[in-house]
Scaffold this active site. Structure first.
Site, mmCIF file in Angstrom:
data_model
loop_
_atom_site.group_PDB
_atom_site.id
_atom_site.type_symbol
_atom_site.label_atom_id
_atom_site.label_comp_id
_atom_site.label_asym_id
_atom_site.label_seq_id
_atom_site.Cartn_x
_atom_site.Cartn_y
_atom_site.Cartn_z
ATOM 1 N N SER A 70 -5.929 -0.932 -2.157
ATOM 2 C CA SER A 70 -6.126 -0.060 -0.803
ATOM 3 C C SER A 70 -4.937 1.124 -0.711
ATOM 4 C CB SER A 70 -6.044 -1.132 0.191
ATOM 5 O OG SER A 70 -5.887 -0.144 1.506
ATOM 6 N N TYR A 86 -1.952 -7.653 5.132
ATOM 7 C CA TYR A 86 -3.092 -7.208 4.142
ATOM 8 C C TYR A 86 -2.391 -5.979 3.142
ATOM 9 C CZ TYR A 86 -7.064 -4.434 2.977
ATOM 10 O OH TYR A 86 -8.184 -3.691 2.479
#
Length: 252
Positions: free
Chosen positions: A140, A154
Site C-alpha cells: 500500500s 495497517y
C-alpha cells in the site's frame, strides 16, 4: 502466454477484479477467500464470460497457516503448477495506538504480515522447486510512511511485507538458473469493499476497475516495485516518504 495464477483474498474488491482482468487475458485461476459462496459466484461469472479458461476456488482463512500450505499444494496439483502467486488477502481494521484497540491491531498484523509471510513461503517453495515463478505482494502507499490513528498498524504491516518482498529479491541475487521474479505493488486510493465505509476525501480515489487495470499492467511487466495508479501515487508516494512530518500529516 497463458499462465496459472493464484490470488488470495479474491472474493471481493481488488482480488476479485484482478481475477476478472487476468481471466480476460486468458489466464487460468486459483482463487481463495474465506467466503466460498462469493468465490463460487465469481467463478461462474468468469466462466460465463471466458469458458475457455480454468478456474478453481478454495475456501481459505490465511490465518490458518497449515491450510495456506495445503491450499497452495492443492492448487498446484489441480492446475498442474503455479506460475504466479498474488499475496492479496488483508485486513484494514485497527485503532490509534493507546486507545484500547490492541486486539483489532493484532488481528490486522497477523493477517497482513504473518499470514502474508506464510503465503510467500508456500509460493517460493514451489517456485524454487520448479526454478521459475512470479511472486506478487500487494502492499500500500501507506507503507511509505508511518501513518497516524487507525492507519498506524495497517501501514506498519504493509511496510513489513514490502520489506519481506525485498528480502526475497535479495535472496535471488546472483543465483543462476532461476527465472523467479518478485513484484511489490503499492496501490493508492482504489475503491474497494475494504475502504467503502471510510469517510475521507475522495478526490484521489479511482474506481476499482481503473485502479486494478494499473495494478495488472504493472504485475504483467514483472517490475520490482510499482505505485499504482502511477499518477498521482508515484510522485505523491515519494512526498509522503520524505516530506517533513507536519506536511505529510496534512496529505493523509
Amino acid at each position: 502466454m497463458r499462465t496459472n495464477i493464484l490470488i488470495t483474498g479474491a472474493s471481493s474488491g481488488l482480488g476479485a477484479e484482478m481475477a476478472r482482468q487476468f481471466a480476460a487475458k486468458g489466464h487460468h485461476l486459483a482463487l481463495t477467500a474465506r467466503r466460498l459462496e462469493r468465490l463460487e459466484a465469481l467463478r461462474e461469472e468468469i466462466l460465463a464470460a471466458h469458458p475457455d479458461i480454468e478456474v478453481v476456488v478454495y475456501q481459505l482463512d490465511v490465518n490458518d497457516h497449515d491450510q495456506v500450505f495445503a491450499t497452495v499444494t492443492q492448487a498446484i496439483g489441480d492446475l498442474g503448477g503455479l506460475d504466479r502467486v498474488i499475496v492479496n488477502a488483508g485486513l484494514g481494521k485497527g485503532g490509534r495506538i493507546g486507545t484500547g484497540k490492541f486486539h483489532a491491531n493484532k488481528e490486522t498484523a497477523e493477517t497482513n504480515f504473518i499470514a502474508a509471510m506464510a503465503q510467500c513461503e508456500a509460493a517460493m517453495e514451489h517456485f524454487y522447486e520448479r526454478k521459475a515463478g512470479h511472486l506478487v505482494v500487494i502492499s500500500s502507499v501507506s507503507a511509505m510512511r508511518g501513518m497516524p490513528s487507525s492507519m498506524a498498524a495497517y501501514a506498519a504491516t504493509k511496510a513489513g511485507i514490502a520489506h519481506l518482498a525485498e528480502g526475497i529479491r535479495m535472496d535471488l541475487v546472483g543465483r543462476s538458473g532461476l527465472d523467479i521474479t518478485v513484484t511489490t505493488i503499492y496501490p493508492g486510493y482504489i475503491a474497494s469493499e475494504m475502504n467503502e465505509k471510510v469517510e475521507q476525501e475522495q478526490k484521489l480515489m479511482v474506481d476499482t476497475e481503473t485502479g486494478v487495470r494499473a495494478m495488472v499492467k504493472a504485475i504483467d511487466k514483472e517490475v520490482d516495485n510499482a505505485a499504482v495508479p502511477a499518477w498521482p501515487w508515484l510522485p505523491l508516494g515519494q512526498v509522503l516518504k520524505h516530506a517533513p512530518r507536519g506536511i505529510a500529516r496534512k496529505l493523509i
